[in-house]
Design a protein around this motif. Structure first.
Motif, PDB file in Angstrom:
ATOM      1  N   ILE A 338      -7.021 -19.278 -24.826  1.00 29.21           N
ATOM      2  CA  ILE A 338      -7.176 -19.128 -26.285  1.00 29.21           C
ATOM      3  C   ILE A 338      -6.183 -20.030 -27.015  1.00 29.21           C
ATOM      4  O   ILE A 338      -6.516 -20.644 -28.037  1.00 29.21           O
ATOM      5  N   ALA A 339      -4.974 -20.160 -26.484  1.00 25.46           N
ATOM      6  CA  ALA A 339      -3.978 -21.030 -27.119  1.00 25.46           C
ATOM      7  C   ALA A 339      -4.431 -22.488 -27.097  1.00 25.46           C
ATOM      8  O   ALA A 339      -4.229 -23.225 -28.071  1.00 25.46           O
ATOM      9  N   ASN A 340      -5.066 -22.912 -25.993  1.00 25.53           N
ATOM     10  CA  ASN A 340      -5.573 -24.285 -25.939  1.00 25.53           C
ATOM     11  C   ASN A 340      -6.652 -24.519 -26.997  1.00 25.53           C
ATOM     12  O   ASN A 340      -6.704 -25.588 -27.629  1.00 25.53           O
ATOM     13  N   LEU A 341      -7.510 -23.529 -27.221  1.00 19.48           N
ATOM     14  CA  LEU A 341      -8.546 -23.684 -28.238  1.00 19.48           C
ATOM     15  C   LEU A 341      -7.934 -23.740 -29.639  1.00 19.48           C
ATOM     16  O   LEU A 341      -8.399 -24.510 -30.495  1.00 19.48           O
ATOM     17  N   ILE A 342      -6.912 -22.935 -29.887  1.00 17.25           N
ATOM     18  CA  ILE A 342      -6.251 -22.987 -31.202  1.00 17.25           C
ATOM     19  C   ILE A 342      -5.561 -24.335 -31.396  1.00 17.25           C
ATOM     20  O   ILE A 342      -5.630 -24.939 -32.481  1.00 17.25           O
ATOM     21  N   PRO A 354      -8.608 -23.275 -42.691  1.00 13.09           N
ATOM     22  CA  PRO A 354      -8.441 -22.000 -41.976  1.00 13.09           C
ATOM     23  C   PRO A 354      -9.194 -21.995 -40.656  1.00 13.09           C
ATOM     24  O   PRO A 354     -10.283 -22.550 -40.531  1.00 13.09           O
ATOM     25  N   ILE A 355      -8.604 -21.349 -39.678  1.00 11.63           N
ATOM     26  CA  ILE A 355      -9.202 -21.180 -38.349  1.00 11.63           C
ATOM     27  C   ILE A 355      -9.620 -19.722 -38.206  1.00 11.63           C
ATOM     28  O   ILE A 355      -8.823 -18.813 -38.482  1.00 11.63           O
ATOM     29  N   LEU A 356     -10.858 -19.513 -37.805  1.00 20.13           N
ATOM     30  CA  LEU A 356     -11.388 -18.156 -37.639  1.00 20.13           C
ATOM     31  C   LEU A 356     -11.320 -17.757 -36.172  1.00 20.13           C
ATOM     32  O   LEU A 356     -11.799 -18.474 -35.294  1.00 20.13           O
ATOM     33  N   VAL A 370     -13.302 -18.967 -31.416  1.00 21.10           N
ATOM     34  CA  VAL A 370     -12.338 -19.740 -32.198  1.00 21.10           C
ATOM     35  C   VAL A 370     -13.137 -20.812 -32.927  1.00 21.10           C
ATOM     36  O   VAL A 370     -13.693 -21.719 -32.292  1.00 21.10           O
ATOM     37  N   ALA A 371     -13.217 -20.691 -34.255  1.00 21.95           N
ATOM     38  CA  ALA A 371     -14.039 -21.595 -35.065  1.00 21.95           C
ATOM     39  C   ALA A 371     -13.161 -22.370 -36.034  1.00 21.95           C
ATOM     40  O   ALA A 371     -12.231 -21.813 -36.634  1.00 21.95           O
ATOM     41  N   ASP A 372     -13.448 -23.672 -36.178  1.00 17.76           N
ATOM     42  CA  ASP A 372     -12.682 -24.519 -37.096  1.00 17.76           C
ATOM     43  C   ASP A 372     -13.646 -25.314 -37.965  1.00 17.76           C
ATOM     44  O   ASP A 372     -14.863 -25.223 -37.821  1.00 17.76           O
ATOM     45  N   ARG A 373     -13.075 -26.088 -38.872  1.00 15.38           N
ATOM     46  CA  ARG A 373     -13.857 -26.936 -39.767  1.00 15.38           C
ATOM     47  C   ARG A 373     -13.606 -28.409 -39.473  1.00 15.38           C
ATOM     48  O   ARG A 373     -13.638 -29.246 -40.373  1.00 15.38           O
ATOM     49  N   GLY A 374     -13.413 -28.740 -38.220  1.00 16.07           N
ATOM     50  CA  GLY A 374     -13.179 -30.118 -37.835  1.00 16.07           C
ATOM     51  C   GLY A 374     -14.475 -30.901 -37.726  1.00 16.07           C
ATOM     52  O   GLY A 374     -15.547 -30.454 -38.152  1.00 16.07           O
ATOM     53  N   PRO A 375     -14.427 -32.078 -37.088  1.00 18.58           N
ATOM     54  CA  PRO A 375     -15.636 -32.909 -36.965  1.00 18.58           C
ATOM     55  C   PRO A 375     -16.663 -32.354 -35.996  1.00 18.58           C
ATOM     56  O   PRO A 375     -17.815 -32.806 -35.990  1.00 18.58           O
ATOM     57  N   GLY A 376     -16.286 -31.397 -35.155  1.00 16.78           N
ATOM     58  CA  GLY A 376     -17.239 -30.841 -34.204  1.00 16.78           C
ATOM     59  C   GLY A 376     -17.457 -31.742 -33.003  1.00 16.78           C
ATOM     60  O   GLY A 376     -16.853 -32.815 -32.868  1.00 16.78           O
ATOM     61  N   GLU A 421     -18.752 -21.793 -24.182  1.00 14.95           N
ATOM     62  CA  GLU A 421     -19.827 -22.424 -24.933  1.00 14.95           C
ATOM     63  C   GLU A 421     -19.235 -23.128 -26.147  1.00 14.95           C
ATOM     64  O   GLU A 421     -18.404 -22.559 -26.867  1.00 14.95           O
ATOM     65  N   LEU A 422     -19.651 -24.364 -26.376  1.00 15.28           N
ATOM     66  CA  LEU A 422     -19.219 -25.169 -27.509  1.00 15.28           C
ATOM     67  C   LEU A 422     -20.424 -25.360 -28.422  1.00 15.28           C
ATOM     68  O   LEU A 422     -21.370 -26.060 -28.057  1.00 15.28           O
ATOM     69  N   LEU A 423     -20.394 -24.722 -29.595  1.00 16.41           N
ATOM     70  CA  LEU A 423     -21.545 -24.675 -30.480  1.00 16.41           C
ATOM     71  C   LEU A 423     -21.180 -25.239 -31.847  1.00 16.41           C
ATOM     72  O   LEU A 423     -20.018 -25.131 -32.286  1.00 16.41           O
ATOM     73  N   PRO A 424     -22.132 -25.830 -32.561  1.00 16.63           N
ATOM     74  CA  PRO A 424     -21.851 -26.284 -33.928  1.00 16.63           C
ATOM     75  C   PRO A 424     -21.728 -25.097 -34.878  1.00 16.63           C
ATOM     76  O   PRO A 424     -22.387 -24.070 -34.702  1.00 16.63           O
ATOM     77  N   ARG A 425     -20.884 -25.271 -35.882  1.00 16.94           N
ATOM     78  CA  ARG A 425     -20.659 -24.209 -36.861  1.00 16.94           C
ATOM     79  C   ARG A 425     -21.396 -24.542 -38.153  1.00 16.94           C
ATOM     80  O   ARG A 425     -21.421 -25.699 -38.575  1.00 16.94           O
ATOM     81  N   GLU A 426     -22.000 -23.526 -38.729  1.00 17.44           N
ATOM     82  CA  GLU A 426     -22.694 -23.754 -39.989  1.00 17.44           C
ATOM     83  C   GLU A 426     -21.703 -24.208 -41.059  1.00 17.44           C
ATOM     84  O   GLU A 426     -20.632 -23.623 -41.220  1.00 17.44           O
ATOM     85  N   GLY A 427     -22.068 -25.248 -41.775  1.00 14.48           N
ATOM     86  CA  GLY A 427     -21.176 -25.802 -42.783  1.00 14.48           C
ATOM     87  C   GLY A 427     -20.240 -26.845 -42.231  1.00 14.48           C
ATOM     88  O   GLY A 427     -19.408 -27.380 -42.977  1.00 14.48           O
ATOM     89  N   GLY A 428     -20.354 -27.154 -40.928  1.00 14.65           N
ATOM     90  CA  GLY A 428     -19.494 -28.151 -40.309  1.00 14.65           C
ATOM     91  C   GLY A 428     -18.390 -27.526 -39.495  1.00 14.65           C
ATOM     92  O   GLY A 428     -17.817 -26.500 -39.853  1.00 14.65           O
ATOM     93  N   GLY A 429     -18.085 -28.138 -38.387  1.00 22.01           N
ATOM     94  CA  GLY A 429     -17.027 -27.627 -37.534  1.00 22.01           C
ATOM     95  C   GLY A 429     -17.530 -27.272 -36.147  1.00 22.01           C
ATOM     96  O   GLY A 429     -18.653 -27.590 -35.757  1.00 22.01           O
ATOM     97  N   LEU A 430     -16.691 -26.585 -35.395  1.00 21.15           N
ATOM     98  CA  LEU A 430     -16.968 -26.249 -33.995  1.00 21.15           C
ATOM     99  C   LEU A 430     -16.695 -24.776 -33.757  1.00 21.15           C
ATOM    100  O   LEU A 430     -15.718 -24.213 -34.280  1.00 21.15           O
ATOM    101  N   ARG A 431     -17.579 -24.160 -32.978  1.00 23.49           N
ATOM    102  CA  ARG A 431     -17.382 -22.779 -32.522  1.00 23.49           C
ATOM    103  C   ARG A 431     -17.164 -22.816 -31.011  1.00 23.49           C
ATOM    104  O   ARG A 431     -18.070 -23.187 -30.260  1.00 23.49           O
TER     105      ARG A 431
END
Length: 442
Positions: A338-342, A354-356, A370-376, A421-431
């Motif tokens: 989890i720390a690596n994902l953060i 913000p990171i969810l 762990v979801a962010d608003r990065g480039p995905g 699993e690496l999934l796209p996030r709605e509105g941009g980002g990565l889940r």
């Protein structure tokens, strides 16, 4: 269509092939036995028919005329033999044109004469009809009817039963023989999958057929060599990380006491910390799968405790957590994943977005997100990024990181029988979704 129904395992493919060969062999032997048995049976039946005809002819010739009627009645009642005068205009139904019947007619004519006729129906009566004459030169003919039961093979069902029993016994033997081959192969396949997932497989039994024993021995030797190589790699990485961290600590102390401007000191200290973190990733990756036993871990408590240092550093983190959620896991490797994902989220999305972090129960699985608003990450690159020392093309200009973060997370999840699993996030980002089973298999 046929390919879908064709068995795919070695056990059933070989068993089906052996069953087909046994069936063909049994059918061939049945035909061979029938081919050589039919002439002998035809001779026996012809002898029986000739005996009945000769006895009937003798009885008719020697019996008193007034007693012939009673004798014919007795033959019909006691032996099922009927005698009628024959006419050329009688409606007849010929015997079937089969090899046994042809052999029977040939042998009967050889004993009774070429004038002998045969039928399977005379007028409306069914049976085995044979014509005969009281004297060879006599033109008058008679029909004698024998019951069909005398010509049937009374042992046909017995032969079928014994043949079926032999076939079943042969198939059971074939199944046992093939299973002795397929069982070690299945065990080797399971062990190979364990090696592929980075786990230590159990030692394979080096017994059974020579070829299987040799394969098991070679696999055990390969697994031992890989285990020793992993141990040597972990030892080397541990030594290298220790040898590198000591001068890095002295370098950081020297930078902080150098009297340089604060912004330069901060930049150099950040670089030193990044180098120390990369060394830690090398060490984590080199350790391999942890061997500590699993125990119930409260995911909510683990996530909150892990995120608190980031929040103190000013990283905006949002939570979507239940009150309590337990899962069987190894706490330290899961915390590291989890720390690596953060860290990845902060690196690519920045510390201002913000990171969810969410956790929930989904059927038999526990999901940590762990979801962010990065480039995905493009969907075509998700599998490639699970491999070590791999980064996106547009991220290679960023020298930070060694490309081991997701590889470590994927290894930790596979060690827990879970999945990343690496999934796209709605509105941009990565889940980044960690899926862990609520109950670990034995």
């Amino acid at each position: 269509m046929l390919a879908r129904w064709r068995p795919r395992t070695l056990l059933w493919q070989t068993f089906l092939l052996v069953a087909m060969l046994l069936s063909l062999s049994l059918a061939a032997w049945s035909q061979i036995f029938r081919y050589f048995e039919e002439p002998a049976r035809a001779r026996d039946l012809a002898q029986m028919v000739a005996s009945v005809v000769n006895l009937t002819r003798t009885a008719l010739l020697n019996a008193e005329p007034r007693l012939r009627t009673e004798m014919l009645i007795d033959l019909a009642a006691l032996e099922g033999i009927r005698i009628y005068p024959a006419e050329r205009s009688d409606p007849l139904l010929d015997l079937p044109d089969t090899r046994p019947m042809r052999l029977l007619m040939h042998e009967t004519r050889r004993q009774l004469g070429d004038h002998t006729r045969f039928a399977m129906r005379w007028k409306t009566l069914d049976g085995f009809w044979v014509s005969f004459r009281l004297h060879p030169d006599d033109e008058d003919e008679y029909w004698v009817m024998l019951p069909r039961e005398r010509l049937q093979k009374h042992q046909a069902l017995e032969w079928l039963a014994w043949g079926s029993a032999a076939m079943i016994a042969a198939l059971l033997g074939a199944f046992l023989i093939v299973s002795r081959i397929s069982a070690p192969l299945r065990s080797l396949a399971r062990a190979a999958r364990m090696v592929g997932s980075g786990q230590s497989p159990p030692r394979q039994e080096e017994s059974g057929p020579l070829e299987i024993a040799l394969v098991s021995h070679a696999f055990n030797q390969m697994a031992g060599d890989l285990a020793r190589a992993d141990a040597d790699r972990a030892l080397i990485l541990a030594g290298v990380s220790h040898d590198l961290r000591t001068p890095l600590a002295r370098l950081r102390l020297g930078v902080e006491m150098s009297g340089a401007p604060d912004d330069e000191v901060t930049a150099m200290v950040a670089d030193i910390e990044e180098m120390d973190r990369i060394i830690g990733q090398f060490l984590d990756f080199g350790r391999g799968d942890p061997q500590e036993p699993m125990h119930d871990v409260d995911v909510v408590e683990l996530v909150v405790g892990l995120a608190e240092p980031y929040r103190l550093r000013g990283v905006p983190i949002e939570f979507a957590l239940p009150e309590k959620l337990a899962v069987p896991a190894r706490a330290l490797p899961l915390r590291r994943a989890i720390a690596n994902l953060i860290d990845n989220a902060i690196r690519y999305a920045g510390s201002t977005q913000p990171i969810l972090i969410a956790a929930r129960s989904n059927g038999p699985m526990v999901e940590i997100e762990v979801a962010d608003r990065g480039p995905g990450i493009p969907e075509s690159e998700t599998e490639r990024l699970r491999r070590p020392f791999t980064r996106l093309e547009n991220a290679r200009s960023n020298t930070k990181g060694a490309g081991l973060g997701l590889a470590i997370v994927d290894r930790v999840l596979r060690a827990h029988n879970g999945a990343l699993e690496l999934l796209p996030r709605e509105g941009g980002g990565l889940r980044a979704l960690l899926r862990l089973p609520r109950a670990q298999p034995r």
